[in-house]
Structure formats: structure tokens, C-alpha cells
Design an enzyme around this catalytic site. Sequence first.
Site, PDB file in Angstrom:
ATOM      1  N   LYS A  90       0.820  -1.220   0.000  1.00  0.00           N
ATOM      2  CA  LYS A  90       0.000   0.000   0.000  1.00  0.00           C
ATOM      3  C   LYS A  90       0.848   1.263   0.000  1.00  0.00           C
ATOM      4  O   LYS A  90       0.452   2.274  -0.562  1.00  0.00           O
ATOM      5  CB  LYS A  90      -0.952   0.005   1.199  1.00  0.00           C
ATOM      6  N   LYS A 150      -6.167 -10.619  -6.412  1.00  0.00           N
ATOM      7  CA  LYS A 150      -7.344 -10.833  -5.569  1.00  0.00           C
ATOM      8  C   LYS A 150      -8.399  -9.764  -5.827  1.00  0.00           C
ATOM      9  O   LYS A 150      -8.060  -8.622  -6.177  1.00  0.00           O
ATOM     10  CB  LYS A 150      -6.941 -10.873  -4.090  1.00  0.00           C
ATOM     11  N   LYS A 195     -11.223  -4.051  -2.840  1.00  0.00           N
ATOM     12  CA  LYS A 195     -11.907  -2.752  -2.859  1.00  0.00           C
ATOM     13  C   LYS A 195     -11.054  -1.699  -3.541  1.00  0.00           C
ATOM     14  O   LYS A 195     -11.558  -0.747  -4.106  1.00  0.00           O
ATOM     15  CB  LYS A 195     -12.187  -2.277  -1.432  1.00  0.00           C
TER      16      LYS A 195
HETATM   17  P1  TYM Z   1     -10.866  -6.190   4.874  1.00  0.00           P
HETATM   18  O1  TYM Z   1     -11.889  -5.221   5.334  1.00  0.00           O
HETATM   19  O2  TYM Z   1      -9.956  -5.801   3.789  1.00  0.00           O
HETATM   20  O3  TYM Z   1     -11.576  -7.528   4.404  1.00  0.00           O
HETATM   21  C1  TYM Z   1     -12.514  -8.206   5.224  1.00  0.00           C
HETATM   22  C2  TYM Z   1     -12.320  -9.700   5.087  1.00  0.00           C
HETATM   23  O4  TYM Z   1     -12.461 -10.115   3.726  1.00  0.00           O
HETATM   24  C3  TYM Z   1     -11.366 -10.918   3.350  1.00  0.00           C
HETATM   25  N1  TYM Z   1     -11.097 -10.738   1.912  1.00  0.00           N
HETATM   26  C4  TYM Z   1     -11.026 -11.725   1.014  1.00  0.00           C
HETATM   27  N2  TYM Z   1     -11.144 -13.058   1.131  1.00  0.00           N
HETATM   28  C5  TYM Z   1     -11.008 -13.790   0.004  1.00  0.00           C
HETATM   29  N3  TYM Z   1     -10.790 -13.257  -1.215  1.00  0.00           N
HETATM   30  C6  TYM Z   1     -10.669 -11.927  -1.386  1.00  0.00           C
HETATM   31  N4  TYM Z   1     -10.460 -11.409  -2.596  1.00  0.00           N
HETATM   32  C7  TYM Z   1     -10.778 -11.098  -0.231  1.00  0.00           C
HETATM   33  N5  TYM Z   1     -10.706  -9.763  -0.038  1.00  0.00           N
HETATM   34  C8  TYM Z   1     -10.911  -9.553   1.278  1.00  0.00           C
HETATM   35  C9  TYM Z   1     -10.216 -10.433   4.202  1.00  0.00           C
HETATM   36  O5  TYM Z   1      -9.209 -11.412   4.305  1.00  0.00           O
HETATM   37  C10 TYM Z   1     -10.905 -10.146   5.511  1.00  0.00           C
HETATM   38  O6  TYM Z   1     -11.009 -11.327   6.283  1.00  0.00           O
HETATM   39  N6  TYM Z   1      -7.224  -6.097   8.278  1.00  0.00           N
HETATM   40  C11 TYM Z   1      -8.566  -6.596   8.023  1.00  0.00           C
HETATM   41  C12 TYM Z   1      -9.595  -6.057   8.978  1.00  0.00           C
HETATM   42  C13 TYM Z   1      -9.359  -6.333  10.420  1.00  0.00           C
HETATM   43  C14 TYM Z   1      -9.412  -7.585  11.077  1.00  0.00           C
HETATM   44  C15 TYM Z   1      -9.161  -7.333  12.443  1.00  0.00           C
HETATM   45  C16 TYM Z   1      -9.637  -8.889  10.639  1.00  0.00           C
HETATM   46  C17 TYM Z   1      -9.081  -5.403  11.377  1.00  0.00           C
HETATM   47  N7  TYM Z   1      -8.976  -5.998  12.580  1.00  0.00           N
HETATM   48  C18 TYM Z   1      -9.138  -8.346  13.398  1.00  0.00           C
HETATM   49  C19 TYM Z   1      -9.598  -9.913  11.592  1.00  0.00           C
HETATM   50  C20 TYM Z   1      -9.360  -9.634  12.937  1.00  0.00           C
HETATM   51  C21 TYM Z   1      -8.946  -6.157   6.615  1.00  0.00           C
HETATM   52  O7  TYM Z   1      -8.367  -5.301   6.045  1.00  0.00           O
HETATM   53  O8  TYM Z   1     -10.047  -6.740   6.132  1.00  0.00           O
END
Ligand code: TYM
Length: 332
Positions: free
Chosen positions: A112, A195, A198
Site C-alpha cells: 500500500k 485478488k 476494494k
Molecule cells: P478487509 O476489510 O480488507 O476484508 C474483510 C475480510 O475479507 C477478506 N477478503 C477476502 N477473502 C477472500 N478473497 C478476497 N479477494 C478477499 N478480499 C478480502 C479479508 O481477508 C478479511 O477477512 N485487516 C482486516 C480487517 C481487520 C481484522 C481485524 C480482521 C481489522 N482488525 C481483526 C480480523 C481480525 C482487513 O483489512 O479486512
Amino acid sequence: RPRVLSGIQPTSDSFHLGNYLGAVRNWVQMQETHDCFYCVVDLHAITAGHDPEALRRRTRVSAAQLLAVGIDPDASTLFVQSQVPEHAQLAWVLSCITGYGEASRMTQFKDKSAKGGVDRSSVGLFTYPILQAADILLYQADAVPVGEDQRQHLELSRDLAQRFNNAFGKVFTVPAPYIVRETAKIYDLQDPTAKMSKSASSPTGIIDLLDEPNRSAKKIRSAVTDTGREIVFDQANKPGVSNLLTIYSALSGRSIDELTTAYDGKGYGDLKKDLGAVVADFVAPIQKATHAYLDDPAELDRVLAIGAEKARRVAGATLAAAYDRLGFLPTV
Ligand code: TYM
């Protein structure tokens, strides 16, 4: 019951199929077997510049979608991160036991920050995974359901839990990732080696849950497929078709084998047309329910306030134990 915590960022007006299939679908299922804490991580959503009005709207849209897909606020604790101040408090403590080099090795930060250059990235983007560790450790989570892209962050959470416990005495449960292999990484429809994300450059590769069904069907019809004509699952040589099969299988409950048998002798066009219909049927009730929750924001805010209160009881106890071990005087 084992404990679960997971989070999702309110950085867009809809979850996409990667979020749903990689993570949120498992959140819903784990309610049957686990004591679950699910969090809209708005503190994580301000690391790269944001619009306050959009954040407020997206936080509610995120919560509404979680309710719409089946997160039950009576069975689980559903809350918004910024309403539970312990997250930011524990994050500071954990940042003091994280190595600078260790944080520098986080690939998501490297990716990023590569775009605008490190000098233009915020310190918040850099310490993002430490806040994520705080989210998890505050709830003594045993399991953290996420997609594959979060594996390294979870490794850091485990390391920090162990490091704190070894240095100051056992306070934290060491969490394990819960990643379902088949759907751990859903790919971009236009670039099936990247992948679904967003922050992808073009929306045409992403299926949003709240997209108009015709629009989704159109995106699927124009998905990049592979040379050849056979509908087989072959991640290395046919990533486009394999991704469509993964999505189809997950949404319909039909196995990949069953699908490839059913589409034997048919063309990519047939597969895409049918998948468009499967997606439309799948999202229709979710969209309806999401809008119903959004039509009553006062009620939605009330549900989230109850969630925050439940979350604070658990988070507060963990933070108090950590503060005590650290040598801080008792809270007055
Ligand atoms: P975020 O908001 O980007 O995404 C939420 C969840 O979706 C999953 N994900 C995917 N899984 C499969 N294929 C994809 N293309 C794909 N894109 C997104 C992500 O792996 C995630 O599980 N850092 C985390 C948010 C977070 C979090 C936490 C997660 C903050 N604190 C504590 C677990 C525990 C994130 O950016 O998710």
C-alpha cells in the site's frame, strides 16, 4: 465455547464477493459453534485519508450488511471498533513490544505504501497490523476467520500475544487463523491472478453484494476467461474459469466436480449466464434486508450500542489485566 473475533473495514459502500466468501460467510456459520465477536473496524479505515460523511455512512452500511447476511446480534456481539476505546489503548501497549523492523516487513504496508511512496504514507498505515492484533487479543480469541491476505497479520498477532505473555505473565490467548482453503482468495474477474479488492483499479472486476443484479450479471459475462473451451478447475492454467467455478460452487452449494460434470460440453457463455443468475438470486434477499436495516438508522445504532457495551465488558477486563501486568497503577 471457543471464542472468535473478526473485523471488516467500512471502506466502501458494499462488501464484495471476496469479503463475503473469504470471511463473512464463515462468520455466520461459526455462530453455531463459537462465542463470536464481530467488529466494523472504522479506526482502520482512516489510515489513508477519508471523507467523514462517507465513513459514517459506510460504517452503518457495513453493519446493516452483516445483519442482512445473518449475523445475529443476540447470538454474537456485533460492534463498531471506535465505540470501544480499549482497542486504541491496547494498540499503544502492543506497539511498544513490536519491533520496528518487524512492522516494516508487513507486506500489506509495503504494497500500500509503494503507490504513493513511504514518505507520503501515514504512521497509522504502518501500525495498522498492531491495532489489528489489539482487536483480536482484547477478546481472547481462539480463532480468527479471515481470507488468505490476512495470514501475515495474524502471525504478528500470535507473536505479540506470546511475547507479552512471556515478558509480563499470561494475559492473552494465542489466536489461530481460520482460513477456508477453497474460498480463501477470490480473484478479480478482469485479472484472475489478482485478488478481488476494494482498491482495485477498475470496478468491473469486482462483484459487490449491493450491486444491481443486472450489473453483476454483465460483469460476469465480461469476466476474463482462458484460452481453450473446456470448463475445468485448473488454478494454474485456467485461473479465470477456476475463479468462476469457485464462486459458483460456494454460492450454490454444488461441488466443483458436480459443476464441471454438469457443464461438460457446454461453453464459457453458458457458465457465465448461469452464474449471473445464481448471483442475482443470492444477493436479492441480502439487498432487501440491508435496505430495511438502513431505513431505520436509530434502531441500527441502538443494536450497535448494545454490541459496544457487551464488547467493552470483555475488552475492559483484558485491558485491565494487561495494564496491571505492565505495572500501571489501578484505574481510578
Ligand atoms: P478487509 O476489510 O480488507 O476484508 C474483510 C475480510 O475479507 C477478506 N477478503 C477476502 N477473502 C477472500 N478473497 C478476497 N479477494 C478477499 N478480499 C478480502 C479479508 O481477508 C478479511 O477477512 N485487516 C482486516 C480487517 C481487520 C481484522 C481485524 C480482521 C481489522 N482488525 C481483526 C480480523 C481480525 C482487513 O483489512 O479486512
